[in-house]
Each structure stands twice: as C-alpha cells, then as structure tokens.
Design a protein around this motif. Structure first.
Motif, mmCIF file in Angstrom:
data_model
loop_
_atom_site.group_PDB
_atom_site.id
_atom_site.type_symbol
_atom_site.label_atom_id
_atom_site.label_comp_id
_atom_site.label_asym_id
_atom_site.label_seq_id
_atom_site.Cartn_x
_atom_site.Cartn_y
_atom_site.Cartn_z
ATOM 1 N N ASP A 58 8.165 2.001 41.419
ATOM 2 C CA ASP A 58 8.434 0.871 42.292
ATOM 3 C C ASP A 58 7.129 0.067 42.435
ATOM 4 N N GLU B 107 6.338 -2.758 45.226
ATOM 5 C CA GLU B 107 5.886 -2.999 46.599
ATOM 6 C C GLU B 107 5.921 -1.699 47.395
ATOM 7 N N GLY B 108 4.833 -1.406 48.057
ATOM 8 C CA GLY B 108 4.739 -0.162 48.818
ATOM 9 C C GLY B 108 4.181 0.980 47.982
ATOM 10 N N GLU C 48 3.788 -5.050 50.618
ATOM 11 C CA GLU C 48 5.103 -5.674 50.739
ATOM 12 C C GLU C 48 4.936 -7.185 50.819
ATOM 13 N N ASP D 218 9.216 4.153 47.314
ATOM 14 C CA ASP D 218 8.960 4.369 48.739
ATOM 15 C C ASP D 218 10.134 4.014 49.643
ATOM 16 N N SER D 219 11.279 3.624 49.059
ATOM 17 C CA SER D 219 12.289 3.087 49.971
ATOM 18 C C SER D 219 13.721 3.377 49.522
ATOM 19 N N ASP E 50 14.991 2.747 46.042
ATOM 20 C CA ASP E 50 14.457 3.612 44.983
ATOM 21 C C ASP E 50 15.216 4.926 44.851
HETATM 22 MG MG LIG Z 1 9.006 -0.469 47.623
#
Ligand SMILES: [Mg+2]
Length: 208
Positions: A11, A13-14, A19, A155-156, A159
């Motif tokens: 991934d 962002e993060g 972000e 991270d989210s 994902d």
């Molecule tokens: Mg992310």
C-alpha cells in the motif's frame, strides 16, 4: 534448490507516504477532509463526500498537487523500499490516482504503481474512475496465478482483501481497531520489522 520467486505488494499512503487527504485537510483547514479509509470503509461513500467538499470549498486539482509535492515521504520509507527492491520485486497497489501519485513516485525512485484516475474538467475534480473494483485483491490473485509467492503489507480496510489473498499479508502501522477485526493477520510497526517478516517469508520458502 530452486523455489518460486517472491514479489511484494505494498500500500502507499500510511505505509510509504503520509495520507494525502489528511495533508489536504491540514493545509486547507477543512477538517472534514480528514476522513480516510480507516474511518469510512466504503471507498465510494468516502470519495463522493470528498468531491462534494472540494466543490463546496472550490479546491482545484493543482492546489492539491502542490500540497502533495510538498508532502515528502514517511521517515525511512525510501531506504526501506530500496532495501526491499534490492531483494525482490515490488509493486505499489494504491487507491490513489495517477494525477496525485507522480511527486510521491518521484521521491520513491519511480517504483511500479497500480492506481486509479480522476476525472478533471478545467482543473476541477468532477469525479473519479477506478481502473477496476478491488484491484489490490485482484492483482495479488493474478500474481499468484503467475506463479509468484506474494507478500503484502498495508495499513487499512482497503488492504485487507489483498493481505488475506497473499501467501503472507501483514499490517503495517494499522490502527488497533482494524488489527483486532483481522486477528489472523500479523502486525508490524517499523520498516525493520516489516523487512524481517519479508525475509523470514522468503527464507522459509527457500528451505522447503
Ligand atoms: Mg493506506
């Protein structure tokens, strides 16, 4: 002895970069742009909300591009990615847009990225177009079909399909609330830890 090649999907962002929308919220002072996939799991609901705010506040694509250009990377991200790319192939799988990604990719040394597109008219972001639904999971499944051993990190919420589809998927700096909902996925909180997880994954395959 010969074993299957590994490939890593990350991934963006993060994991490697801050972000984007949080940075836009901070720079513009518009608090309701702070929401991310961590807060609203339905990506379309999240994006439609963002588009409405941009329209209301008259924020253009070039304004956002300027903010992204100043954003930089998460500390240590470039060194981590360089180390990883020294050992295996890496593909960045992001739900961001080509129109946003360029400065970040430049800072990362132009790794391969798969992402989406914005629909822009006269510098105004009017809509967005996903290249396909749930690309992260589909890319991992495609890589498996291409005979790769796939290691993934994110991270989210957006994902988790990818992390569960990979031979090994791990969280990286995910909020505890998301980690708890996916107890079968391991968590990492530093680039060293993430690199170690990949190395263990890769070595375990080699010794089979
Ligand atoms: Mg992310």
């Amino acid at each position: 002895m010969f074993s299957k090649q590994t490939i890593v999907t990350l991934d963006l962002e993060g994991v490697l970069a801050p972000e984007i929308w949080i940075a836009v919220a901070e720079k513009t002072g518009i608090a309701d742009l702070r929401l991310t996939t961590r807060d609203i799991p339905d990506y379309d609901v999240l994006m439609q909300g963002r588009l409405k705010i941009l329209e209301r506040e008259n924020i253009t694509l070039s304004t956002i591009q300027k903010i992204i250009a100043d954003l930089g990377l998460l500390e240590g991200a470039k060194d981590f990615l360089d180390s990883l790319r020294d050992e295996t192939q890496v593909i960045i799988l992001s739900d961001t847009f080509q129109e946003f990604a360029y400065p970040i990719m430049k800072n990362l040394g132009f790794p391969t990225i798969f992402c989406h597109n914005l629909i822009v008219e006269n510098d105004k972001i009017v809509s967005y177009q996903l290249r396909m639904q749930d690309q992260k999971t589909k890319v991992v499944n495609a890589l498996r079909a291409l005979n790769y051993n796939v290691f993934s990190a994110g991270d989210s919420f957006n994902d988790t399909g990818m992390l569960l589809a990979a031979h090994k998927g791990v969280f990286f700096n995910a909020p505890e609330s998301i980690e708890k909902q996916f107890p079968t996925l391991e968590s990492t909180h530093s680039y060293n830890e993430l690199l170690q997880k990949f190395r263990i994954f890769s070595e375990t395959l080699g010794s089979r």
